[in-house]
Design an enzyme around this catalytic site. Structure first.
Site, short mmCIF file in Angstrom:
data_model
loop_
_atom_site.label_atom_id
_atom_site.label_comp_id
_atom_site.label_asym_id
_atom_site.label_seq_id
_atom_site.Cartn_x
_atom_site.Cartn_y
_atom_site.Cartn_z
N ARG A 112 4.62 -12.81 -9.84
CA ARG A 112 3.17 -13.03 -9.93
C ARG A 112 2.54 -13.53 -8.63
NH1 ARG A 112 4.09 -15.10 -15.30
NH2 ARG A 112 3.77 -13.39 -16.75
N ASN A 232 -16.62 0.33 5.18
CA ASN A 232 -16.21 1.69 4.83
C ASN A 232 -17.10 2.74 5.49
OD1 ASN A 232 -14.00 1.04 3.09
ND2 ASN A 232 -15.51 0.30 1.63
N HIS A 235 -15.94 6.19 6.13
CA HIS A 235 -14.82 6.45 5.23
C HIS A 235 -15.20 7.37 4.07
CE1 HIS A 235 -13.19 3.22 7.59
NE2 HIS A 235 -12.05 3.24 6.95
N HIS A 239 -12.74 10.24 3.91
CA HIS A 239 -11.77 10.43 2.82
C HIS A 239 -11.79 11.87 2.31
CE1 HIS A 239 -11.56 5.85 1.83
NE2 HIS A 239 -10.64 6.22 2.68
N HIS A 252 -5.80 8.70 9.83
CA HIS A 252 -6.91 8.09 9.10
C HIS A 252 -8.10 7.78 10.03
CE1 HIS A 252 -9.13 5.64 6.30
NE2 HIS A 252 -9.05 4.60 7.12
N1 GLY Z 1 -10.69 -1.67 5.86
C1 GLY Z 1 -11.85 -2.10 5.22
C2 GLY Z 1 -11.69 -3.42 4.55
O1 GLY Z 1 -10.69 -4.10 4.73
O2 GLY Z 1 -12.56 -3.82 3.83
#
Ligand code: GLY
Length: 349
Positions: A112, A232, A235, A239, A252
């Site tokens: 956990r 982002n 992104h 993506h 990326h």
């Molecule tokens: N790579 C974007 C973030 O860590 O929020």
């Protein structure tokens, strides 16, 4: 009848990010360094000259995004059970973003949750992925769809590791630096326009500025309920490009570079950014040989793929758009027709 659990305690997960040559460090507990064969071959002996522990183990997982999966996580967990790791034990993520994310995720679920330290070895992981506690793995539904927020105990950034980084990998890291500057820090962007990143002092300073930017965003919004989503930028489009090219053609950071250009074109169309500003961003990306164009074959299909994005809902797509250079807007109010017209024109360029 109701029973209330009061869980509003403040948990202090603060930690330091050190950007410097690694100093000798001893852990008075069991430690596992999680890495891959490539990084181990290049840098493990250097790391072992700095890190000691009561008991020290090395766990290697295969190198590459395609191994950021349940099998590798199981491999890490299995090793921790074999060596009887306990709640006081520590993992060290030693590698790029894939190693960092998987080690952090394994640390978040083992018994956990146990502690982990990030020692990132790529530019991308030094300026972005190692900071902020996003951990996870991929599955057949997509990238990073399984994971947890689990903050490291410390991030130790030694720019020395970048000396063996391939030029393309370096550029991919620069893309994330540019992302931070465009969205949050105009002065940083202006600095980057003329900065010589082959100079190690300049590079160290740039890493520091990028990490400061990221840290201040994460401090405001650890779990990405608001402003952190701005990281982002590039992104949402990136993506889709990664998805369409099956994660094989672009790194990326390279897909993010194209994504930023697409986001900028959208922002220009919406009157948020001038053509001249968009051109400046493109020139900076080109300076690091980052790709800034992409052949969009089918704008409608590209648009539909946006809905796989974690930020999108069934009916709306969240776009992160620059506001000039140094500002950012998170919006789900972009007209589909406007976005399609950006995609159509981009494909024709
Ligand atoms: N790579 C974007 C973030 O860590 O929020």
């Amino acid at each position: 009848m109701q029973v209330n659990i009061t869980l509003k305690q403040v948990v202090d997960n603060s930690y330091d990010i050190t950007i410097d040559k690694l100093k000798p460090i001893h852990f008075d507990t069991k430690v596992a360094i999680v890495t891959n064969p490539k990084i181990a071959g290049l840098h493990l002996s250097y790391l072992l000259s700095k890190v000691t522990a009561k008991e020290l183990y090395i766990i290697t997982v295969p190198d590459g995004e395609e191994y950021k999966n349940q099998d590798s996580i199981n491999m890490i967990l299995e090793s921790l059970f074999n060596h009887k790791f306990n709640r006081k034990s520590m993992l060290i993520a030693f590698g790029g973003g894939v190693i960092g994310d998987m080690t952090g995720f394994a640390a978040s679920i083992y018994q956990r949750g146990i502690s982990f330290t990030q020692i990132p070895t790529t530019l991308l992981s030094q300026v972005d992925a190692s900071v902020g506690g996003k951990t996870g793995m991929n599955n057949s539904y997509g990238k990073n769809l399984i994971g947890a927020f689990h903050q490291p105990k410390a991030v130790l950034i030694d720019p020395y590791f970048l000396t063996t980084l391939a030029a393309r990998e370096f550029g991919a890291g620069v893309a994330e630096i540019v992302k931070m500057a465009v969205t949050f820090n105009k002065d940083f962007f202006v600095f980057l326009e003329t900065a010589d990143l082959s100079n190690k002092d300049v590079l160290q300073d740039v890493i520091k500025q990028a990490v400061q930017t990221k840290a201040s965003v994460v401090a405001q919004d650890e779990k990405e309920n608001g402003i952190r989503a701005a990281l982002n930028y590039g992104h949402t489009f990136g993506h889709v490009i990664e998805n369409e090219t099956k994660y094989k053609k672009y790194l990326h950071g390279e897909a993010v570079a194209i994504g930023m250009v697409l986001a900028n074109d959208t922002a220009v169309k919406m009157g948020l950014m001038s053509e001249a500003e968009a051109l400046k961003v493109k020139s900076l990306l080109n300076k690091y040989s980052l790709p800034t164009s992409y052949d969009i074959k089918d704008s409608n299909s590209f648009y539909e793929t946006f809905f796989l994005d974690k930020k999108s809902s069934d009916s709306s797509i969240t776009f992160i758009l620059p506001v000039g250079i140094g500002g950012v807007k998170i919006t789900d109010a972009c007209e589909k027709s406007l976005v399609l017209s950006v995609l159509d024109t981009f494909g024709a360029k």
